[in-house]
Design a protein around this motif. Sequence first.
Motif, PDB file in Angstrom:
ATOM      1  N   GLU A  35     -30.437  -2.947 -23.646  1.00 38.65           N
ATOM      2  CA  GLU A  35     -29.603  -3.309 -22.719  1.00 38.65           C
ATOM      3  C   GLU A  35     -30.226  -4.617 -22.015  1.00 38.65           C
ATOM      4  O   GLU A  35     -31.279  -4.619 -21.514  1.00 38.65           O
ATOM      5  N   ASN A  36     -29.451  -5.576 -22.076  1.00 36.17           N
ATOM      6  CA  ASN A  36     -29.661  -6.959 -21.329  1.00 36.17           C
ATOM      7  C   ASN A  36     -31.013  -7.744 -21.972  1.00 36.17           C
ATOM      8  O   ASN A  36     -31.534  -8.556 -21.453  1.00 36.17           O
ATOM      9  N   ALA A  37     -31.419  -6.997 -23.177  1.00 37.08           N
ATOM     10  CA  ALA A  37     -32.413  -7.864 -24.028  1.00 37.08           C
ATOM     11  C   ALA A  37     -32.145  -9.292 -24.293  1.00 37.08           C
ATOM     12  O   ALA A  37     -33.068 -10.089 -24.112  1.00 37.08           O
ATOM     13  N   ALA A  38     -31.022  -9.518 -24.656  1.00 37.47           N
ATOM     14  CA  ALA A  38     -30.796 -11.047 -24.924  1.00 37.47           C
ATOM     15  C   ALA A  38     -30.465 -11.935 -23.607  1.00 37.47           C
ATOM     16  O   ALA A  38     -30.997 -13.189 -23.729  1.00 37.47           O
ATOM     17  N   LYS A  39     -29.953 -11.477 -22.527  1.00 40.28           N
ATOM     18  CA  LYS A  39     -29.788 -11.833 -21.563  1.00 40.28           C
ATOM     19  C   LYS A  39     -31.324 -12.385 -20.890  1.00 40.28           C
ATOM     20  O   LYS A  39     -31.482 -13.757 -20.473  1.00 40.28           O
ATOM     21  N   GLU A  40     -32.407 -11.337 -20.776  1.00 39.13           N
ATOM     22  CA  GLU A  40     -33.462 -11.751 -20.558  1.00 39.13           C
ATOM     23  C   GLU A  40     -34.418 -12.701 -21.198  1.00 39.13           C
ATOM     24  O   GLU A  40     -34.981 -13.444 -20.825  1.00 39.13           O
ATOM     25  N   LEU A  41     -34.006 -12.595 -22.739  1.00 38.61           N
ATOM     26  CA  LEU A  41     -34.884 -13.378 -23.483  1.00 38.61           C
ATOM     27  C   LEU A  41     -34.319 -14.924 -23.413  1.00 38.61           C
ATOM     28  O   LEU A  41     -35.125 -15.710 -23.350  1.00 38.61           O
ATOM     29  N   SER A  42     -32.759 -15.004 -23.044  1.00 40.28           N
ATOM     30  CA  SER A  42     -32.624 -16.416 -23.011  1.00 40.28           C
ATOM     31  C   SER A  42     -32.767 -17.158 -21.716  1.00 40.28           C
ATOM     32  O   SER A  42     -33.123 -18.413 -21.762  1.00 40.28           O
ATOM     33  N   GLU A  43     -33.533 -16.286 -20.715  1.00 45.48           N
ATOM     34  CA  GLU A  43     -34.056 -17.122 -19.723  1.00 45.48           C
ATOM     35  C   GLU A  43     -35.510 -17.900 -19.996  1.00 45.48           C
ATOM     36  O   GLU A  43     -35.846 -18.663 -19.200  1.00 45.48           O
ATOM     37  N   LYS A  44     -35.781 -17.379 -21.025  1.00 44.78           N
ATOM     38  CA  LYS A  44     -37.143 -17.885 -21.446  1.00 44.78           C
ATOM     39  C   LYS A  44     -37.319 -19.296 -22.239  1.00 44.78           C
ATOM     40  O   LYS A  44     -38.128 -19.790 -22.803  1.00 44.78           O
ATOM     41  N   PHE A  45     -35.713 -19.562 -22.719  1.00 47.56           N
ATOM     42  CA  PHE A  45     -35.563 -20.680 -23.747  1.00 47.56           C
ATOM     43  C   PHE A  45     -35.698 -22.031 -22.712  1.00 47.56           C
ATOM     44  O   PHE A  45     -35.248 -21.852 -21.576  1.00 47.56           O
ATOM     45  N   THR A  46     -36.056 -22.876 -23.364  1.00 38.07           N
ATOM     46  CA  THR A  46     -36.204 -24.456 -22.796  1.00 38.07           C
ATOM     47  C   THR A  46     -34.790 -24.948 -23.184  1.00 38.07           C
ATOM     48  O   THR A  46     -34.501 -25.448 -24.466  1.00 38.07           O
ATOM     49  N   ASP A  47     -34.109 -25.283 -22.167  1.00 37.03           N
ATOM     50  CA  ASP A  47     -32.897 -25.819 -21.910  1.00 37.03           C
ATOM     51  C   ASP A  47     -31.796 -25.118 -22.964  1.00 37.03           C
ATOM     52  O   ASP A  47     -30.995 -25.758 -24.050  1.00 37.03           O
ATOM     53  N   GLY A  48     -31.948 -23.733 -23.137  1.00 35.61           N
ATOM     54  CA  GLY A  48     -31.175 -22.880 -24.125  1.00 35.61           C
ATOM     55  C   GLY A  48     -31.375 -23.052 -25.465  1.00 35.61           C
ATOM     56  O   GLY A  48     -30.427 -22.712 -26.307  1.00 35.61           O
ATOM     57  N   LYS A  49     -32.644 -23.520 -26.040  1.00 34.83           N
ATOM     58  CA  LYS A  49     -32.819 -23.942 -27.057  1.00 34.83           C
ATOM     59  C   LYS A  49     -34.187 -23.071 -27.741  1.00 34.83           C
ATOM     60  O   LYS A  49     -35.036 -23.060 -26.792  1.00 34.83           O
ATOM     61  N   VAL A  50     -34.439 -22.854 -29.184  1.00 35.92           N
ATOM     62  CA  VAL A  50     -35.394 -22.425 -29.555  1.00 35.92           C
ATOM     63  C   VAL A  50     -35.881 -23.198 -30.794  1.00 35.92           C
ATOM     64  O   VAL A  50     -34.947 -23.544 -31.558  1.00 35.92           O
ATOM     65  N   LYS A  51     -37.159 -23.506 -30.916  1.00 37.37           N
ATOM     66  CA  LYS A  51     -37.611 -24.152 -32.045  1.00 37.37           C
ATOM     67  C   LYS A  51     -37.789 -23.350 -33.279  1.00 37.37           C
ATOM     68  O   LYS A  51     -38.721 -22.550 -33.374  1.00 37.37           O
ATOM     69  N   ILE A  52     -37.059 -23.806 -34.286  1.00 33.67           N
ATOM     70  CA  ILE A  52     -37.206 -23.110 -35.325  1.00 33.67           C
ATOM     71  C   ILE A  52     -37.254 -23.719 -36.575  1.00 33.67           C
ATOM     72  O   ILE A  52     -36.500 -24.764 -36.877  1.00 33.67           O
ATOM     73  N   ASP A  53     -38.449 -23.846 -37.354  1.00 32.96           N
ATOM     74  CA  ASP A  53     -38.576 -24.766 -38.574  1.00 32.96           C
ATOM     75  C   ASP A  53     -38.371 -26.423 -38.425  1.00 32.96           C
ATOM     76  O   ASP A  53     -37.953 -26.893 -38.770  1.00 32.96           O
ATOM     77  N   GLU A  54     -39.185 -26.677 -37.029  1.00 34.12           N
ATOM     78  CA  GLU A  54     -39.163 -27.811 -36.489  1.00 34.12           C
ATOM     79  C   GLU A  54     -37.714 -28.662 -36.184  1.00 34.12           C
ATOM     80  O   GLU A  54     -37.541 -29.654 -35.773  1.00 34.12           O
ATOM     81  N   LYS A  55     -36.758 -27.562 -36.099  1.00 35.01           N
ATOM     82  CA  LYS A  55     -35.461 -27.947 -35.264  1.00 35.01           C
ATOM     83  C   LYS A  55     -35.181 -27.262 -34.101  1.00 35.01           C
ATOM     84  O   LYS A  55     -35.495 -26.173 -33.943  1.00 35.01           O
ATOM     85  N   GLU A  56     -34.728 -27.848 -33.121  1.00 35.57           N
ATOM     86  CA  GLU A  56     -34.427 -27.016 -31.785  1.00 35.57           C
ATOM     87  C   GLU A  56     -32.806 -26.758 -32.110  1.00 35.57           C
ATOM     88  O   GLU A  56     -31.847 -27.539 -32.148  1.00 35.57           O
ATOM     89  N   ILE A  57     -32.707 -25.496 -31.985  1.00 35.88           N
ATOM     90  CA  ILE A  57     -31.379 -24.625 -32.257  1.00 35.88           C
ATOM     91  C   ILE A  57     -30.953 -24.243 -30.913  1.00 35.88           C
ATOM     92  O   ILE A  57     -31.566 -23.194 -30.207  1.00 35.88           O
ATOM     93  N   PRO A  58     -29.918 -24.583 -30.147  1.00 43.85           N
ATOM     94  CA  PRO A  58     -29.022 -23.810 -29.133  1.00 43.85           C
ATOM     95  C   PRO A  58     -28.804 -22.550 -29.213  1.00 43.85           C
ATOM     96  O   PRO A  58     -27.870 -22.154 -30.366  1.00 43.85           O
ATOM     97  N   PHE A  59     -29.082 -21.763 -28.661  1.00 45.47           N
ATOM     98  CA  PHE A  59     -28.289 -20.291 -28.503  1.00 45.47           C
ATOM     99  C   PHE A  59     -27.465 -20.095 -27.164  1.00 45.47           C
ATOM    100  O   PHE A  59     -28.204 -20.434 -25.969  1.00 45.47           O
ATOM    101  N   LYS A  60     -26.564 -19.233 -27.438  1.00 41.56           N
ATOM    102  CA  LYS A  60     -25.418 -19.046 -26.515  1.00 41.56           C
ATOM    103  C   LYS A  60     -25.508 -17.482 -26.097  1.00 41.56           C
ATOM    104  O   LYS A  60     -25.528 -16.953 -27.136  1.00 41.56           O
ATOM    105  N   LEU A  61     -25.688 -16.945 -24.696  1.00 42.99           N
ATOM    106  CA  LEU A  61     -25.604 -15.567 -24.370  1.00 42.99           C
ATOM    107  C   LEU A  61     -23.988 -15.231 -24.422  1.00 42.99           C
ATOM    108  O   LEU A  61     -23.254 -15.846 -23.713  1.00 42.99           O
ATOM    109  N   LEU A  62     -23.551 -14.476 -25.397  1.00 44.55           N
ATOM    110  CA  LEU A  62     -22.291 -13.833 -25.536  1.00 44.55           C
ATOM    111  C   LEU A  62     -21.984 -12.914 -23.979  1.00 44.55           C
ATOM    112  O   LEU A  62     -22.762 -12.086 -23.954  1.00 44.55           O
ATOM    113  N   GLU A  63     -20.956 -13.231 -23.330  1.00 46.51           N
ATOM    114  CA  GLU A  63     -20.489 -12.322 -22.307  1.00 46.51           C
ATOM    115  C   GLU A  63     -19.067 -12.137 -22.206  1.00 46.51           C
ATOM    116  O   GLU A  63     -18.199 -12.801 -23.036  1.00 46.51           O
TER     117      GLU A  63
END
Length: 379
Positions: free
Chosen positions: A291-319
């Motif tokens: 419960e709320n694992a994605a919400k808590e993890l998204s708070e750790k993202f920088t500008d809502g993005k995660v670096k994967i394979d040298e590319k910054e990919i934006p993630f959005k929490l579904l609500e």
Amino acid sequence: MTEEKEVATESNGQENNQSEGSEEISDLENSIIRQVEYYFGDSNLPRDKFLRDQILLDDGWVPLDILLKFNRLAKLSNDHDIIVNALGKSRSGLLEISDDNKKVRRNPELPVPEMNEERRKELTARTVYAKGFPKDSVLDDILKFLKQFEEVENVIMRKYQDRQTKNKIFKGSIFITFKTKEHATKLIESKGLKYNDTELLILWQDNYLQQKQEEYAAHKEKKQKKTQKGEEKGEKDDFKLPTGTVLFFNEGSDNLTREKIKDALTSLGGEVAYIDFNQGDTQGWVRFSKENAAKELSEKFTDGKVKIDEKEIPFKLLEGDEETAYLEKTVEEMAKRRKNMKNFKNRGSNRGKNFRGKGRKRRQDDNGGGPPSKVKADS
């Protein structure tokens, strides 16, 4: 109480008519004639193994002592003279009495009809179902009631056995077989016929049996639907997923894989349950276990993005509605997959499990798996 089977009490209901100048026949004698003629009659004899075996012993002759082992005759009389005198007054021509008055047989000139499918259909065509008799009725009273109808050949009181007491209990309905279909039709056409003060339900036996088959089929179908509905409800209840657990992204690349997504999110402390994504897609969903694992993890993202394979990919929490719609779709697909797996196992069981598939066993995620069209992130 539970109905085990139909247990029949039967009797030839046909009275012996007296011609003018013939001997007078008492009620007792009439009952004796009727009962013994039933034993040797077309309805009973073809399926009475005991009596058929006796007939083979002595050119068709059966000793009165043997017949008196049958309860209904013994209740009427166990006096040989009374029985012989009564049978001597029969006008049906069905029975013969031996010279020493100690044996009875069916007239050899009247062969017993073979009980085959054609015979069964013929009997059914002149048999009537009647319902509405008191549960404490006795056969003799019903036979007296049926005297108003001619050529009654056989009467069956329909009974069931009580599971606890083992007693046979009358259902309140009977089958009446007439000598011809024309005579049976007269009963069918008797409108408003009453027994005591109760109007009887009267149907052709064929119609009654068809009605019961349709009722059974409808009941079975209703039961199956109820069971299926309960199973589906139970499956959905089991698949209830926690909220605050879904991340969405839509800037994937050709080189992006589920393994890379999982590694990146796991390094941030996320416990990934399922990744809804195939290589080459531009968008995907990541579902987490708690419960709320994605919400808590998204708070750790920088500008809502995660670096994967040298590319910054934006993630959005579904609500809200977006999250609800996605989780409901996921639950439906999970339930469908479980149902398919259950059916597959049942088919395998029916085949005697002659084949057992081999291969790597896929692990289930913490919430029972994901949609069947995707591969789990932790596989």
